[in-house]
Design a protein around this motif. Structure first.
Motif, PDB file in Angstrom:
ATOM      1  N   UNK A  62       0.942  -1.048   0.172  1.00 49.74           N
ATOM      2  CA  UNK A  62      -0.064   0.036  -0.027  1.00 49.74           C
ATOM      3  C   UNK A  62       0.881   1.465  -0.016  1.00 49.74           C
ATOM      4  N   UNK A  63       0.487   2.302  -0.601  1.00 52.21           N
ATOM      5  CA  UNK A  63       1.188   3.521  -0.437  1.00 52.21           C
ATOM      6  C   UNK A  63       1.664   4.085   0.852  1.00 52.21           C
TER       7      UNK A  63
ATOM      8  N   UNK B 192       4.375   8.552   4.158  1.00 52.82           N
ATOM      9  CA  UNK B 192       5.332   9.384   4.602  1.00 52.82           C
ATOM     10  C   UNK B 192       6.683   9.184   3.404  1.00 52.82           C
ATOM     11  N   UNK B 193       6.678   8.099   2.847  1.00 53.54           N
ATOM     12  CA  UNK B 193       7.542   8.087   1.991  1.00 53.54           C
ATOM     13  C   UNK B 193       7.299   8.603   0.632  1.00 53.54           C
ATOM     14  N   UNK B 194       5.773   8.876   0.511  1.00 48.85           N
ATOM     15  CA  UNK B 194       5.542   9.621  -0.791  1.00 48.85           C
ATOM     16  C   UNK B 194       5.734  11.010  -0.718  1.00 48.85           C
ATOM     17  N   UNK B 195       5.596  11.510   0.625  1.00 51.54           N
ATOM     18  CA  UNK B 195       5.746  13.048   1.193  1.00 51.54           C
ATOM     19  C   UNK B 195       7.361  13.271   0.849  1.00 51.54           C
ATOM     20  N   UNK B 196       8.147  12.476   1.074  1.00 50.30           N
ATOM     21  CA  UNK B 196       9.386  12.761   1.191  1.00 50.30           C
ATOM     22  C   UNK B 196       9.933  12.625  -0.362  1.00 50.30           C
ATOM     23  N   UNK B 197       9.386  11.664  -1.166  1.00 50.66           N
ATOM     24  CA  UNK B 197       9.310  11.608  -2.590  1.00 50.66           C
ATOM     25  C   UNK B 197       9.209  12.916  -3.309  1.00 50.66           C
TER      26      UNK B 197
END
Length: 152
Positions: free
Chosen positions: A56-57, A60-65
């Motif tokens: 699943x998405x 936190x990692x997507x925000x960093x990305x």
């Protein structure tokens, strides 16, 4: 008399010579197959990433990305319009995650050997430079692009 003996000697020499053996008919041998030493091209691209396990998405990692994307990618890539590079919305549906990360991490070799990357270079005249990102940064960018494509 000497001429007669000489003629007989010459005739004997020529008559004693063996006929050359008939040469066997030459058969054409097909050329040996040339082994291609090129790397097998896959839909995962060319580079250090051979497998990405997705879940699943990870927000936190997507925000960093997104932060990395905004600082290193957005000057050439927009999500929904052609710019210096291709629009990236939907890229996670068109390409394997490994291909995306390899394009981020290894753009020079990708545009030389990967047929899709070659096609993009033909369409967009500027080659994507390496942006000095780590594998973790590339994974975060991938997560950001996944979040965009999944509307999350």
């Amino acid at each position: 008399m000497k001429k007669g003996l000489l003629l007989i000697a010459v005739a004997l020499v020529f008559s004693c010579q063996q006929k050359p053996a008939e040469e066997a008919p030459k058969t054409e041998t097909p050329p040996a197959p040339v082994e291609k030493k090129e790397e097998a091209i896959s839909d995962k691209g060319i580079g250090p990433i051979t497998e990405v396990k997705l879940g699943p998405i990870d927000q936190a990692l997507a925000k960093k990305g997104k932060e990395i994307f905004d600082s290193k990618c957005a000057s050439c890539h927009k999500l929904e319009e052609k710019y210096v590079g291709p629009p990236l919305k939907g890229v996670t549906q068109r390409r394997k995650p490994e291909w995306i990360m390899n394009m981020i991490l290894n753009p020079s070799e990708m545009v030389q050997k990967d047929p899709i990357a070659k096609g993009l270079l033909a369409e967009y005249p500027t080659q994507m430079p390496f942006q000095n990102v780590s594998q973790e940064d590339a994974r975060a960018i991938l997560e950001y692009l996944r979040s965009v494509d999944e509307g999350k």
